[in-house]
Design a protein around this motif. Structure first.
Motif, PDB file in Angstrom:
ATOM      1  N   LEU A 249      74.806  69.865 -45.947  1.00 16.93           N
ATOM      2  CA  LEU A 249      75.521  69.604 -44.695  1.00 16.93           C
ATOM      3  C   LEU A 249      76.380  70.812 -44.358  1.00 16.93           C
ATOM      4  O   LEU A 249      77.185  71.263 -45.174  1.00 16.93           O
ATOM      5  CB  LEU A 249      76.409  68.358 -44.827  1.00 16.93           C
ATOM      6  CG  LEU A 249      77.341  68.056 -43.640  1.00 16.93           C
ATOM      7  CD1 LEU A 249      76.543  67.752 -42.380  1.00 16.93           C
ATOM      8  CD2 LEU A 249      78.281  66.895 -43.977  1.00 16.93           C
ATOM      9  N   ASP A 250      76.203  71.349 -43.156  1.00 16.68           N
ATOM     10  CA  ASP A 250      76.983  72.475 -42.645  1.00 16.68           C
ATOM     11  C   ASP A 250      77.947  71.927 -41.592  1.00 16.68           C
ATOM     12  O   ASP A 250      77.525  71.496 -40.513  1.00 16.68           O
ATOM     13  CB  ASP A 250      76.016  73.504 -42.042  1.00 16.68           C
ATOM     14  CG  ASP A 250      76.707  74.687 -41.370  1.00 16.68           C
ATOM     15  OD1 ASP A 250      77.947  74.791 -41.450  1.00 16.68           O
ATOM     16  OD2 ASP A 250      75.989  75.507 -40.762  1.00 16.68           O
ATOM     17  N   VAL A 251      79.244  71.911 -41.918  1.00 19.09           N
ATOM     18  CA  VAL A 251      80.256  71.338 -41.027  1.00 19.09           C
ATOM     19  C   VAL A 251      80.901  72.453 -40.205  1.00 19.09           C
ATOM     20  O   VAL A 251      81.471  73.393 -40.750  1.00 19.09           O
ATOM     21  CB  VAL A 251      81.339  70.584 -41.828  1.00 19.09           C
ATOM     22  CG1 VAL A 251      82.354  69.949 -40.867  1.00 19.09           C
ATOM     23  CG2 VAL A 251      80.717  69.513 -42.702  1.00 19.09           C
ATOM     24  N   GLY A 252      80.814  72.324 -38.870  1.00 16.92           N
ATOM     25  CA  GLY A 252      81.293  73.380 -37.992  1.00 16.92           C
ATOM     26  C   GLY A 252      80.281  74.511 -37.946  1.00 16.92           C
ATOM     27  O   GLY A 252      80.602  75.679 -38.144  1.00 16.92           O
ATOM     28  N   CYS A 253      79.041  74.148 -37.657  1.00 15.44           N
ATOM     29  CA  CYS A 253      77.920  75.076 -37.844  1.00 15.44           C
ATOM     30  C   CYS A 253      77.890  76.232 -36.862  1.00 15.44           C
ATOM     31  O   CYS A 253      77.240  77.249 -37.113  1.00 15.44           O
ATOM     32  CB  CYS A 253      76.603  74.311 -37.786  1.00 15.44           C
ATOM     33  SG  CYS A 253      76.222  73.585 -36.168  1.00 15.44           S
ATOM     34  N   GLY A 254      78.573  76.093 -35.702  1.00  8.33           N
ATOM     35  CA  GLY A 254      78.491  77.153 -34.704  1.00  8.33           C
ATOM     36  C   GLY A 254      77.057  77.379 -34.282  1.00  8.33           C
ATOM     37  O   GLY A 254      76.273  76.438 -34.133  1.00  8.33           O
ATOM     38  N   TYR A 255      76.681  78.643 -34.123  1.00 11.28           N
ATOM     39  CA  TYR A 255      75.304  78.939 -33.690  1.00 11.28           C
ATOM     40  C   TYR A 255      74.311  78.942 -34.854  1.00 11.28           C
ATOM     41  O   TYR A 255      73.139  79.214 -34.658  1.00 11.28           O
ATOM     42  CB  TYR A 255      75.230  80.245 -32.899  1.00 11.28           C
ATOM     43  CG  TYR A 255      75.828  81.463 -33.582  1.00 11.28           C
ATOM     44  CD1 TYR A 255      75.107  82.193 -34.519  1.00 11.28           C
ATOM     45  CD2 TYR A 255      77.113  81.902 -33.249  1.00 11.28           C
ATOM     46  CE1 TYR A 255      75.648  83.318 -35.132  1.00 11.28           C
ATOM     47  CE2 TYR A 255      77.662  83.036 -33.852  1.00 11.28           C
ATOM     48  CZ  TYR A 255      76.925  83.737 -34.786  1.00 11.28           C
ATOM     49  OH  TYR A 255      77.458  84.849 -35.394  1.00 11.28           O
ATOM     50  N   GLY A 256      74.790  78.650 -36.067  1.00 11.11           N
ATOM     51  CA  GLY A 256      73.873  78.326 -37.145  1.00 11.11           C
ATOM     52  C   GLY A 256      73.717  79.254 -38.324  1.00 11.11           C
ATOM     53  O   GLY A 256      72.789  79.066 -39.118  1.00 11.11           O
ATOM     54  N   PRO A 257      74.590  80.255 -38.543  1.00 13.98           N
ATOM     55  CA  PRO A 257      74.317  81.198 -39.634  1.00 13.98           C
ATOM     56  C   PRO A 257      74.236  80.564 -41.017  1.00 13.98           C
ATOM     57  O   PRO A 257      73.376  80.956 -41.825  1.00 13.98           O
ATOM     58  CB  PRO A 257      75.478  82.202 -39.541  1.00 13.98           C
ATOM     59  CG  PRO A 257      76.542  81.525 -38.733  1.00 13.98           C
ATOM     60  CD  PRO A 257      75.807  80.622 -37.798  1.00 13.98           C
ATOM     61  N   ILE A 258      75.089  79.591 -41.320  1.00 15.48           N
ATOM     62  CA  ILE A 258      75.082  78.992 -42.655  1.00 15.48           C
ATOM     63  C   ILE A 258      73.869  78.079 -42.830  1.00 15.48           C
ATOM     64  O   ILE A 258      73.020  78.288 -43.698  1.00 15.48           O
ATOM     65  CB  ILE A 258      76.390  78.228 -42.929  1.00 15.48           C
ATOM     66  CG1 ILE A 258      77.578  79.196 -42.988  1.00 15.48           C
ATOM     67  CG2 ILE A 258      76.286  77.436 -44.235  1.00 15.48           C
ATOM     68  CD1 ILE A 258      78.930  78.525 -43.114  1.00 15.48           C
ATOM     69  N   GLY A 259      73.784  77.068 -42.005  1.00 17.25           N
ATOM     70  CA  GLY A 259      72.726  76.082 -42.166  1.00 17.25           C
ATOM     71  C   GLY A 259      71.332  76.655 -42.030  1.00 17.25           C
ATOM     72  O   GLY A 259      70.430  76.317 -42.807  1.00 17.25           O
ATOM     73  N   LEU A 260      71.133  77.543 -41.065  1.00 18.21           N
ATOM     74  CA  LEU A 260      69.793  78.073 -40.825  1.00 18.21           C
ATOM     75  C   LEU A 260      69.356  79.052 -41.907  1.00 18.21           C
ATOM     76  O   LEU A 260      68.186  79.076 -42.299  1.00 18.21           O
ATOM     77  CB  LEU A 260      69.727  78.726 -39.449  1.00 18.21           C
ATOM     78  CG  LEU A 260      69.995  77.797 -38.261  1.00 18.21           C
ATOM     79  CD1 LEU A 260      69.837  78.544 -36.949  1.00 18.21           C
ATOM     80  CD2 LEU A 260      69.097  76.566 -38.289  1.00 18.21           C
ATOM     81  N   SER A 261      70.293  79.853 -42.402  1.00 20.15           N
ATOM     82  CA  SER A 261      69.915  80.785 -43.472  1.00 20.15           C
ATOM     83  C   SER A 261      69.582  80.036 -44.756  1.00 20.15           C
ATOM     84  O   SER A 261      68.640  80.388 -45.468  1.00 20.15           O
ATOM     85  CB  SER A 261      71.020  81.815 -43.718  1.00 20.15           C
ATOM     86  OG  SER A 261      72.227  81.204 -44.109  1.00 20.15           O
TER      87      SER A 261
END
Length: 208
Positions: A68-80
């Motif tokens: 779970l990526d909380v506060g994902c923004g445009y996605g750098p954490i979750g997508l990588s």
């Protein structure tokens, strides 16, 4: 009054641009826009966080893990992480609709759309109470205020699996030591696993 990245303001003029994120074997092109966090480049704290959590997640990657990526923004954490761990399921949440639209587009662009779920959510509000994740990761919106950040930090335990880990990046000058103390009120095991240029990476676990 200046618009803040943790607010939703679709009236802002668009200023689309692409930034690169290269992490281990994952090379992503991410589109950013006005009104989102760190639109010029991937935030340094995010990079420190990703590099710190990578070996910990990798150690469990032989299993079907959930992130779970909380506060994902445009996605750098979750997508990588989705790119690096193709067998993982990744959920990404944010309050900023523009950031969420970018994250959805970026998921398609980087060929991980089938692997991720992207939701509009105030911290954990859009999640079912029964949902559990092996890893919860956040670069919390410090400018949104202590109450918001504390909610992200302290409520995380309710959504972790029994042997799960919560990770957060905060700067020392923005309250990393006090965040560590706050996490220790709900977790028996909290430590700083990385320090880099004033950034602290905190890991909290429900088991020793």
């Amino acid at each position: 009054m200046a618009h803040q990245y943790f607010e939703d303001n679709e009236a802002l003029e668009h200023e689309l641009q692409d930034v690169q994120l290269n992490l281990a074997t994952a090379n992503l092109t991410l589109t950013t826009d006005s009104g989102v966090f760190s639109r010029q480049r991937v935030d340094y704290g995010t990079l420190v966080l990703l590099k710190a959590v990578l070996p910990i997640i990798k150690a469990r990657a032989s299993q079907a893990i959930s992130i779970l990526d909380v506060g994902c923004g445009y996605g750098p954490i979750g997508l990588s992480l989705a790119k690096l761990f193709p067998d993982a399921t990744v959920t990404m949440v944010d309050v900023n609709e523009r950031a969420l639209d970018l994250a959805r587009d970026n998921a398609i662009k980087n060929q991980v759309a089938d692997q991720v779920t992207i939701l509009k959510s105030n911290a954990y509000s859009a999640l079912a109470e029964t949902q559990k994740f092996d890893f919860i990761i956040t670069n919390p919106p410090i400018r949104a205020g202590k109450k918001v950040v504390d909610d992200i930090l302290l409520t995380s335990q309710k959504f972790l699996t029994e042997e799960g880990s919560f990770f957060a990046v905060l700067q020392k000058k923005q309250g990393a030591p006090s965040a560590k103390k706050n996490l220790a009120t709900v977790y028996p095991n909290v430590e700083v696993i990385k320090r880099d240029k004033g950034y602290y990476i905190l890991q909290a676990k429900s088991v020793f």
